[in-house]
Design a protein around this motif. Structure first.
Motif, mmCIF file in Angstrom:
data_model
loop_
_atom_site.group_PDB
_atom_site.id
_atom_site.type_symbol
_atom_site.label_atom_id
_atom_site.label_comp_id
_atom_site.label_asym_id
_atom_site.label_seq_id
_atom_site.Cartn_x
_atom_site.Cartn_y
_atom_site.Cartn_z
ATOM 1 N N GLY A 49 0.805 -1.221 0.000
ATOM 2 C CA GLY A 49 0.000 0.000 0.000
ATOM 3 C C GLY A 49 0.833 1.264 0.000
ATOM 4 O O GLY A 49 0.300 2.368 -0.114
ATOM 5 N N TYR A 50 2.147 1.127 0.116
ATOM 6 C CA TYR A 50 3.034 2.279 0.168
ATOM 7 C C TYR A 50 3.531 2.546 -1.251
ATOM 8 O O TYR A 50 4.106 1.671 -1.895
ATOM 9 C CB TYR A 50 4.180 1.929 1.113
ATOM 10 N N HIS A 51 3.249 3.737 -1.772
ATOM 11 C CA HIS A 51 3.622 4.056 -3.155
ATOM 12 C C HIS A 51 4.448 5.323 -3.191
ATOM 13 O O HIS A 51 4.439 6.094 -2.232
ATOM 14 C CB HIS A 51 2.365 4.223 -4.018
ATOM 15 N N GLY A 52 5.121 5.561 -4.293
ATOM 16 C CA GLY A 52 5.936 6.777 -4.364
ATOM 17 C C GLY A 52 6.318 7.124 -5.774
ATOM 18 O O GLY A 52 6.487 6.263 -6.629
ATOM 19 N N LYS A 53 6.373 8.415 -6.001
ATOM 20 C CA LYS A 53 6.937 8.929 -7.242
ATOM 21 C C LYS A 53 7.869 10.037 -6.807
ATOM 22 O O LYS A 53 7.385 11.059 -6.320
ATOM 23 C CB LYS A 53 5.814 9.459 -8.146
ATOM 24 N N PRO A 54 9.170 9.903 -6.842
ATOM 25 C CA PRO A 54 9.903 8.765 -7.388
ATOM 26 C C PRO A 54 9.677 7.485 -6.574
ATOM 27 O O PRO A 54 9.273 7.544 -5.414
ATOM 28 C CB PRO A 54 11.361 9.221 -7.304
ATOM 29 N N ASP A 55 9.993 6.382 -7.231
ATOM 30 C CA ASP A 55 9.714 5.079 -6.623
ATOM 31 C C ASP A 55 10.841 4.679 -5.688
ATOM 32 O O ASP A 55 11.692 3.880 -6.031
ATOM 33 C CB ASP A 55 9.480 4.029 -7.713
ATOM 34 N N MET A 59 12.876 3.236 -2.217
ATOM 35 C CA MET A 59 12.911 1.944 -1.521
ATOM 36 C C MET A 59 11.736 1.826 -0.550
ATOM 37 O O MET A 59 11.312 2.813 0.020
ATOM 38 C CB MET A 59 14.232 1.794 -0.752
ATOM 39 N N TRP A 60 11.240 0.641 -0.383
ATOM 40 C CA TRP A 60 10.115 0.245 0.473
ATOM 41 C C TRP A 60 8.756 0.444 -0.199
ATOM 42 O O TRP A 60 7.748 -0.017 0.314
ATOM 43 C CB TRP A 60 10.109 0.965 1.841
ATOM 44 N N THR A 61 8.696 1.135 -1.349
ATOM 45 C CA THR A 61 7.397 1.286 -2.017
ATOM 46 C C THR A 61 7.125 0.063 -2.910
ATOM 47 O O THR A 61 8.044 -0.633 -3.337
ATOM 48 C CB THR A 61 7.353 2.540 -2.920
ATOM 49 N N GLU A 62 5.846 -0.147 -3.208
ATOM 50 C CA GLU A 62 5.472 -1.230 -4.122
ATOM 51 C C GLU A 62 6.066 -0.985 -5.509
ATOM 52 O O GLU A 62 6.427 -1.917 -6.225
ATOM 53 C CB GLU A 62 3.943 -1.352 -4.214
ATOM 54 N N ASP A 63 6.135 0.304 -5.877
ATOM 55 C CA ASP A 63 6.666 0.654 -7.203
ATOM 56 C C ASP A 63 8.134 0.234 -7.310
ATOM 57 O O ASP A 63 8.575 -0.265 -8.338
ATOM 58 C CB ASP A 63 6.551 2.169 -7.429
ATOM 59 N N TYR A 64 8.895 0.456 -6.226
ATOM 60 C CA TYR A 64 10.320 0.090 -6.239
ATOM 61 C C TYR A 64 10.469 -1.420 -6.385
ATOM 62 O O TYR A 64 11.256 -1.915 -7.196
ATOM 63 C CB TYR A 64 11.003 0.571 -4.944
ATOM 64 N N GLN A 65 9.690 -2.170 -5.613
ATOM 65 C CA GLN A 65 9.778 -3.632 -5.696
ATOM 66 C C GLN A 65 9.457 -4.111 -7.116
ATOM 67 O O GLN A 65 10.135 -4.985 -7.667
ATOM 68 C CB GLN A 65 8.817 -4.285 -4.689
ATOM 69 N N ALA A 66 8.420 -3.493 -7.720
ATOM 70 C CA ALA A 66 8.027 -3.892 -9.079
ATOM 71 C C ALA A 66 9.168 -3.637 -10.068
ATOM 72 O O ALA A 66 9.491 -4.498 -10.894
ATOM 73 C CB ALA A 66 6.765 -3.138 -9.499
ATOM 74 N N ASP A 67 9.812 -2.460 -9.964
ATOM 75 C CA ASP A 67 10.920 -2.142 -10.874
ATOM 76 C C ASP A 67 12.116 -3.065 -10.642
ATOM 77 O O ASP A 67 12.798 -3.483 -11.577
ATOM 78 C CB ASP A 67 11.384 -0.689 -10.673
ATOM 79 N N TYR A 68 12.374 -3.330 -9.369
ATOM 80 C CA TYR A 68 13.504 -4.190 -8.981
ATOM 81 C C TYR A 68 13.306 -5.601 -9.547
ATOM 82 O O TYR A 68 14.205 -6.180 -10.151
ATOM 83 C CB TYR A 68 13.576 -4.182 -7.447
ATOM 84 N N ILE A 69 12.100 -6.133 -9.385
ATOM 85 C CA ILE A 69 11.817 -7.481 -9.899
ATOM 86 C C ILE A 69 11.938 -7.463 -11.434
ATOM 87 O O ILE A 69 12.524 -8.357 -12.034
ATOM 88 C CB ILE A 69 10.395 -7.947 -9.486
#
Ligand code: BDP
Length: 502
Positions: A421-427, A429-439
């Protein structure tokens, strides 16, 4: 560590928390009276145990944790799987080993049956399935018999079509039935071959963990987890960091998951040389118990005899690259691991054997593995927030490891802690967006290299860890699903690669 008592008298003891053991209580049972069976279980963390805990001096580290494990999951204890009372005939079947082979379109099923006594006598084996029933005689000599069943036009077992036959073996006084999948597993250069065909082992590292049941056997949860893994397109997982329940191995046979089966040798502290001889004895015992229990599961394709053995002078956040001086300093650790690998191979020459290595550890520890299993955290513990540089480092390391060993590589861990549920722009660390990009960047780097034979994300779901500054709320948050099994954004990235075959 368990002690078992019947009516106040000790009947046996066993060290190791994840594999079955049994005691014969015939002589102590009071027939026609009430009996009391008592089991005491303790999980005191000790440096000499596998896995180890309460290491001297560890409390001074900035990463100190409570409880004082050397590993990153909660040390649940207690009776977490079934206890059963059962009876057997006086001369009974004590062990069955099934080895399958493939010749063109035909299959072979080799069966070895051992009795608990060295007696002679007749028996039989029956294999049902496919187009009918096959029979063979068993001729026991000194309590052992073998049969070879030839299966014309065999229906093979695979991750896409997990077909199972029913095998029954019998002696004069006993009978035993089990499921059999006809399949082979081998490696060829950078590829893993299932039934002679290349297969990728894609999925997760997992834990036996749930909010309401801890690590206790929870059958509805297993069904749910397998559905979710399949929904993301996974066909594989590792039993990180201990053997899972036997019920789960049976489900894996039925559902067609390819399993790396791991003993509880997590974070072996190689620098603590005084305790290593005892630890090695425990590891060899656990290898024996794991293979004895799981050797007939078609789902189990690889034995893993250590997760992230820790070299001398190693600390969290060590840089990714290994250097040759680390290798020289760590030869005793290599000898320890080589002894484990050799033992597993000797007990079961039909499966692959591996260890899972820590980022920055000595690379030559992997030398005798059939498959190179790498846990890497480029972009998390190292180069956090710098995904472009992390990606480059990952690609370079994969190429360097391949060029050195020319064996298939599985990334057995890569992951980023993510608060659902934690999101961010920029993405960040700890945001869902960061995990998605990392994966995503890991999947793209892997897809560009044929010799990457599998990608197993750390972790399937958020899980209970120990309290430390590294673990928000005492949880490891690297799950693709939350602890109550709701998907994070990254689950959809995995679906793109594993379901839509991007
Ligand atoms: C690896 C371990 C695993 C941890 C993971 C992490 O093998 O048990 O949970 O890192 O830090 O070092 O999330």
């Amino acid at each position: 560590f368990a002690d078992v008592y019947l009516n106040g008298s000790k009947v046996g003891e066993h060290e190791g928390g994840h594999l079955p053991f049994a005691f014969d209580i015939t002589d102590q049972v009071r027939w026609d009276e009430e009996n009391t069976l008592a089991i005491s279980v303790e999980n005191v963390l000790k440096p000499s145990r596998v896995p180890s805990g309460d290491m001297p001096g560890a409390e001074l580290s900035m990463f100190a944790s409570d409880p004082k494990t050397t590993y990153d999951f909660f040390p649940f204890s207690g009776i977490h799987r079934p206890v059963v009372l059962y009876s057997v005939p006086q001369t009974c079947i004590a062990d069955v080993t099934v080895v399958t082979g493939i010749h063109g379109t035909d299959g072979t099923v080799n069966v070895t049956v051992k009795l608990n006594e060295p007696v002679d006598g007749p028996g039989w084996a029956e294999l049902k399935g496919g187009d009918g029933t096959l029979n063979a005689g068993l001729d026991f000599h000194g309590g052992e018999a073998q049969a070879k069943l030839e299966v014309p036009g065999a229906h093979l077992w695979s991750d896409k079509d997990p077909y199972l036959y029913d095998l029954t073996v019998a002696s004069e006084s006993d009978q035993y039935s089990l499921k059999v999948g006809i399949r082979t597993i081998t490696v060829d250069g950078g590829r893993i071959l299932l039934n002679g065909q290349p297969v990728k082992m894609n999925g997760y590292g997992r834990h036996e963990d749930f909010i309401a049941s801890g690590k206790g056997l929870n059958m509805p949860l297993l069904v749910k987890d397998y559905q979710l893994m399949r929904w993301t397109g996974a066909n594989s997982y590792r039993t990180s960091h201990y053997p899972y329940s036997e019920e789960e191995m049976q489900l894996a046979d039925r559902e067609g998951f390819l399993i790396i089966d791991e003993i509880p040798a997590v974070s072996l502290q190689m620098a603590d040389e005084g305790n290593n001889p005892r630890r090695l004895r425990m590891c060899l015992q656990q290898i024996e118990e794991m293979i004895a229990r799981d050797k007939n599961h078609p789902a189990v394709v690889m034995w893993c005899v250590a997760n992230e053995p820790m070299p001398k002078g190693f600390g969290v956040g060590a840089p990714g690259e290994s250097d040759l001086s680390t290798e020289e300093r760590n030869l005793p650790g290599k000898q320890f691991l080589d002894a484990e690998i050799a033992h597993a191979r000797e007990l079961d020459p039909t499966r692959l054997v591996t260890i899972v290595t820590v980022m920055g550890g000595p690379q030559n520890w992997m030398e005798n593995c059939d498959v190179l299993c790498l846990n890497r955290y480029w972009g998390w513990y190292t180069l956090g927030g710098q995904l472009d540089t992390a990606r480059e480092k990952l690609g370079n390391e994969l190429d360097q490891v391949w060029n050195r060993f020319h064996k298939p590589i599985i990334m057995t861990e890569f992951g980023a802690d993510t608060i659902a549920g934690y999101h961010g722009k920029p993405d960040v660390m700890w945001t869902e967006d960061y995990q998605a990009d990392y994966i995503r960047f890991h999947m793209e780097e892997a897809a560009a290299r044929d010799f990457v034979a599998g990608m197993q994300v750390w972790n399937f779901a958020d899980f209970a860890a120990v309290q430390s500054i590294m673990r928000v709320g005492g949880l490891n948050h690297k799950g693709i699903f939350t602890r109550i099994r709701t998907p994070k954004m990254a689950a959809h990235v995995l679906r793109e690669f594993w379901v839509e075959n991007k």
